[in-house]
Design a protein around this motif. Sequence first.
Motif, PDB file in Angstrom:
ATOM      1  N   ASN A  35       0.840  -1.193   0.000  1.00  0.00           N
ATOM      2  CA  ASN A  35       0.000   0.000   0.000  1.00  0.00           C
ATOM      3  C   ASN A  35       0.877   1.245   0.000  1.00  0.00           C
ATOM      4  O   ASN A  35       2.080   1.172   0.273  1.00  0.00           O
ATOM      5  N   GLU A  91      -4.680   2.720   0.191  1.00  0.00           N
ATOM      6  CA  GLU A  91      -4.823   1.311   0.559  1.00  0.00           C
ATOM      7  C   GLU A  91      -5.420   0.512  -0.605  1.00  0.00           C
ATOM      8  O   GLU A  91      -6.433   0.917  -1.198  1.00  0.00           O
ATOM      9  N   ARG A  92      -4.817  -0.615  -0.899  1.00  0.00           N
ATOM     10  CA  ARG A  92      -5.380  -1.508  -1.912  1.00  0.00           C
ATOM     11  C   ARG A  92      -6.562  -2.284  -1.339  1.00  0.00           C
ATOM     12  O   ARG A  92      -6.500  -2.766  -0.212  1.00  0.00           O
ATOM     13  N   PRO A  93      -7.634  -2.448  -2.105  1.00  0.00           N
ATOM     14  CA  PRO A  93      -8.765  -3.251  -1.619  1.00  0.00           C
ATOM     15  C   PRO A  93      -8.345  -4.704  -1.388  1.00  0.00           C
ATOM     16  O   PRO A  93      -7.554  -5.264  -2.146  1.00  0.00           O
ATOM     17  N   LEU A  94      -8.862  -5.295  -0.330  1.00  0.00           N
ATOM     18  CA  LEU A  94      -8.600  -6.688   0.006  1.00  0.00           C
ATOM     19  C   LEU A  94      -9.924  -7.446   0.064  1.00  0.00           C
ATOM     20  O   LEU A  94     -10.954  -6.891   0.455  1.00  0.00           O
ATOM     21  N   TRP A  95      -9.886  -8.716  -0.293  1.00  0.00           N
ATOM     22  CA  TRP A  95     -11.128  -9.491  -0.311  1.00  0.00           C
ATOM     23  C   TRP A  95     -11.617  -9.823   1.092  1.00  0.00           C
ATOM     24  O   TRP A  95     -12.819 -10.030   1.313  1.00  0.00           O
ATOM     25  N   VAL A 144      -5.214   6.587   3.874  1.00  0.00           N
ATOM     26  CA  VAL A 144      -6.274   5.609   3.609  1.00  0.00           C
ATOM     27  C   VAL A 144      -6.529   5.479   2.111  1.00  0.00           C
ATOM     28  O   VAL A 144      -6.764   4.381   1.600  1.00  0.00           O
ATOM     29  N   ARG A 145      -6.452   6.584   1.391  1.00  0.00           N
ATOM     30  CA  ARG A 145      -6.751   6.534  -0.044  1.00  0.00           C
ATOM     31  C   ARG A 145      -5.709   5.715  -0.822  1.00  0.00           C
ATOM     32  O   ARG A 145      -5.946   5.355  -1.971  1.00  0.00           O
ATOM     33  N   PRO A 195     -12.486  -5.065   5.196  1.00  0.00           N
ATOM     34  CA  PRO A 195     -13.268  -3.952   4.632  1.00  0.00           C
ATOM     35  C   PRO A 195     -12.362  -2.839   4.106  1.00  0.00           C
ATOM     36  O   PRO A 195     -11.316  -2.543   4.683  1.00  0.00           O
ATOM     37  N   ASP A 196     -12.765  -2.227   3.009  1.00  0.00           N
ATOM     38  CA  ASP A 196     -11.988  -1.148   2.403  1.00  0.00           C
ATOM     39  C   ASP A 196     -11.831   0.021   3.368  1.00  0.00           C
ATOM     40  O   ASP A 196     -12.752   0.371   4.114  1.00  0.00           O
ATOM     41  N   GLY A 197     -10.665   0.628   3.326  1.00  0.00           N
ATOM     42  CA  GLY A 197     -10.432   1.838   4.085  1.00  0.00           C
ATOM     43  C   GLY A 197     -10.249   1.655   5.580  1.00  0.00           C
ATOM     44  O   GLY A 197     -10.351   2.630   6.335  1.00  0.00           O
ATOM     45  N   THR A 198      -9.933   0.429   6.031  1.00  0.00           N
ATOM     46  CA  THR A 198      -9.831   0.183   7.471  1.00  0.00           C
ATOM     47  C   THR A 198      -8.417  -0.143   7.946  1.00  0.00           C
ATOM     48  O   THR A 198      -8.194  -0.327   9.140  1.00  0.00           O
TER      49      THR A 198
END
Length: 254
Positions: A43, A67-71, A64-65, A74-77
């Motif tokens: 990230n 951060e790569r999305p993870l499956w 936060v912006r 939760p996004d942005g955490t």
Amino acid sequence: MSAESDPRLSSLPGASGLDDVTALRLLREGTIEVAGRLVEATNMTLYCTIRLDGLVSECVYKPVRGERPLWDFPDGTLAAREVAAFEVSAATGWHIVPPSVLRDGPFGRGMCQLWIDTDPEADLMALIRSRNPALRRMAIFDAVVNNADRKGGHLLPLPDGHIYGVDHGVCFSEEDKLRTVLWQWRGKPLPREAVNVLARLEREIERGRLGRRLRELLTLAEVEATWERVRRLLSTGIHPYPSEDWPAIPWPPI
């Protein structure tokens, strides 16, 4: 009681003479100037200078912006999870996670963490295979926060022997996700010191300052799962074994 006034943060190994209150105030209120990016990080991780009232230090800023999305998270955490890990570290008194705060920065809200200069002579591979007591405490800490990514490169050994751990964005899942290179104590009885610390954590999460702070950073279900992991460690009295349903070691391990 705020983290800034917690007496268990009275000294900071390897933090250039900064005490806990000063370091956290600097991170929270200082002006951040981006100097570069750590390109090997998954990230966005920015190396920065931070200044306040004549104090100058280096820090890591993870917006936060970036951060790569993870499956499975939760996004942005991730930034909040890093700070939650610091809060647990502070409550143990083991100084595993460098001082960390959530704040606004040049690219928006994110995690800001004190930069730690490591021992350039340290042999990470030898350290990982050792039975260093500081690593044993870190293994217990990782079991509490459910660290899904304890790589060797996330260890920061200092010349004085202290070892910090960093990159705790994928911690505190409700599901058991412990992945670590520190399995050498699996099944071994927990040291008495650790049992005492865990008993304090159980009380602090259930009805103390730590629980209140974690509920500001995580979901209620994640806080409850953290409390249950502490209770499980106290009940079994041993270091956990690797899960049969989840990869035990992160990849790459370093």
